[in-house]
Design an enzyme around this catalytic site. Structure first.
Site, short mmCIF file in Angstrom:
data_model
loop_
_atom_site.label_atom_id
_atom_site.label_comp_id
_atom_site.label_asym_id
_atom_site.label_seq_id
_atom_site.Cartn_x
_atom_site.Cartn_y
_atom_site.Cartn_z
N ASP A 65 0.84 -1.19 0.00
CA ASP A 65 0.00 0.00 0.00
C ASP A 65 0.88 1.26 0.00
O ASP A 65 1.84 1.35 0.77
CB ASP A 65 -0.84 -0.07 1.29
N ASP A 105 -7.98 2.92 -8.91
CA ASP A 105 -9.24 2.17 -8.88
C ASP A 105 -10.42 3.13 -8.85
O ASP A 105 -10.48 4.02 -8.01
CB ASP A 105 -9.28 1.27 -7.64
N ASP A 138 -10.19 7.58 -16.63
CA ASP A 138 -11.19 7.55 -17.69
C ASP A 138 -12.58 7.75 -17.11
O ASP A 138 -13.57 7.54 -17.79
CB ASP A 138 -11.13 6.19 -18.42
N GLU A 151 -5.49 1.70 -19.48
CA GLU A 151 -5.93 2.71 -20.47
C GLU A 151 -6.32 2.02 -21.78
O GLU A 151 -7.33 2.38 -22.40
CB GLU A 151 -4.84 3.74 -20.74
C1 LIG Z 1 -7.19 0.22 -12.09
S1 LIG Z 1 -5.59 -0.38 -11.67
C2 LIG Z 1 -4.52 0.52 -12.78
C3 LIG Z 1 -3.16 -0.10 -12.89
C4 LIG Z 1 -2.16 0.64 -13.79
N1 LIG Z 1 -1.80 1.93 -13.24
C5 LIG Z 1 -2.71 0.82 -15.19
O1 LIG Z 1 -3.05 1.96 -15.56
O2 LIG Z 1 -2.82 -0.19 -15.92
C6 LIG Z 1 -5.28 0.44 -10.10
C7 LIG Z 1 -4.09 -0.13 -9.35
O3 LIG Z 1 -3.87 0.57 -8.15
C8 LIG Z 1 -3.46 -0.34 -7.15
N2 LIG Z 1 -3.75 0.25 -5.83
C9 LIG Z 1 -4.95 0.34 -5.23
N3 LIG Z 1 -4.84 0.90 -4.02
C10 LIG Z 1 -3.52 1.17 -3.85
C11 LIG Z 1 -2.76 1.73 -2.78
N4 LIG Z 1 -3.35 2.12 -1.64
N5 LIG Z 1 -1.42 1.86 -2.95
C12 LIG Z 1 -0.83 1.45 -4.10
N6 LIG Z 1 -1.50 0.91 -5.13
C13 LIG Z 1 -2.82 0.77 -5.01
C14 LIG Z 1 -4.29 -1.59 -7.45
O4 LIG Z 1 -3.72 -2.75 -6.88
C15 LIG Z 1 -4.30 -1.60 -8.96
O5 LIG Z 1 -3.24 -2.37 -9.50
#
Ligand SMILES: C[S@@+](CC[C@H](N)C(=O)[O-])C[C@H]1O[C@@H](n2cnc3c(N)ncnc32)[C@H](O)[C@@H]1O
Length: 236
Positions: free
Chosen positions: A120, A142, A178, A218
């Site tokens: 995290d 997310d 998005d 994306e």
């Molecule tokens: C929708 S995905 C997008 C992944 C990548 N950035 C992309 O554009 O393909 C969001 C990512 O954020 C990570 N994430 C969620 N909460 C997080 C946190 N508190 N710290 C670090 N990463 C986190 C999730 O595990 C996930 O892999």
């Protein structure tokens, strides 16, 4: 005050996924062989309940530090680290399958300026010195589309305040999303945490940054007809 777990480190809710489908044997090997060496601190954060600060000069010498939060499969992070050998990078990602994918890419590219926090971002902020980050990327965080889940989004004070603390004055924060409602929430919450939105006209949020590399998320969003938006903020 944040609640603490018995050993003293803060206890935090995390709503995302940490594990996906079974790792391929090669990916398991990357985790076993490379992760500890490439982690900026202890891989097991329970082992650092006092949150000793990271020794950034020990990790990167005099190189500036850039951070990618939630790097997914790591394609953008590897692209930036290859383009910028004079920068030290830390990527953080709690989803272990993504970490394994990035480790494979680091082997392939032979990079030495990249470290991985497999967890995290808030745990990483705890151990980063104030004003130590020169650029940060938050790419397709997310979306948490249901209204009752908006407070789980990254663009909330719980995440933005420590991020603002570790960023240097004048440092750039890039957010791609998005989701129109995510843009709305970012434009309200990010400035409240001490950042200025730099846009002067629509091209500034419609056209990607010149050194952009499309992420997996994306690509999927575009295939499904959603429109990327690129927000650039500067730490005041
Ligand atoms: C929708 S995905 C997008 C992944 C990548 N950035 C992309 O554009 O393909 C969001 C990512 O954020 C990570 N994430 C969620 N909460 C997080 C946190 N508190 N710290 C670090 N990463 C986190 C999730 O595990 C996930 O892999």
């Amino acid at each position: 005050m944040e609640p603490t777990h018995p050993k003293g480190a803060p206890w935090r809710n995390f709503y995302g996924r940490r594990h996906g489908k079974t790792l391929r044997p090669a990916q398991q090997r990357y985790l076993d062989e490379d992760l500890e060496r490439l982690s900026p601190g202890p891989v097991d954060w329970e082992a650092n309940p006092d949150r000793d600060p990271l020794d950034l000069p020990g990790l990167f010498g005099a190189r500036p530090l850039w951070l990618e939060i939630g790097f997914g499969g790591g394609e953008h992070l590897v692209h930036q680290a290859s383009l910028n050998p004079d920068v030290g990078f830390i990527g953080c990602e709690p989803f272990i399958n993504g970490v394994a994918m990035l480790l494979g890419k680091i082997r392939e590219a032979g990079l030495d300026n990249l470290r991985i926090h497999p967890g995290d971002a808030r745990d990483l902020f705890d151990v980063l010195p104030d004003r130590s980050v020169a650029k940060a990327f938050l790419l397709y965080p997310d979306p948490w589309p249901k209204k009752k889940h908006h407070r789980r989004r990254f663009v909330t004070p719980e995440h933005l305040e420590p991020l603002a603390r570790v960023m240097a004055p004048g440092a750039e924060l890039r957010i791609a999303t998005d989701i129109p409602d995510y843009v709305r929430q970012s434009l309200i919450e990010v400035p409240k945490a001490g950042f200025r939105w730099t846009a002067e006209g629509p091209a500034d949020w419609r056209v990607p940054w010149p050194d952009w590399h499309r992420t997996r998320y994306e690509a999927k969003a575009v295939r499904e007809g959603r429109v990327p938006q690129y927000l650039t903020f500067v730490r005041a």
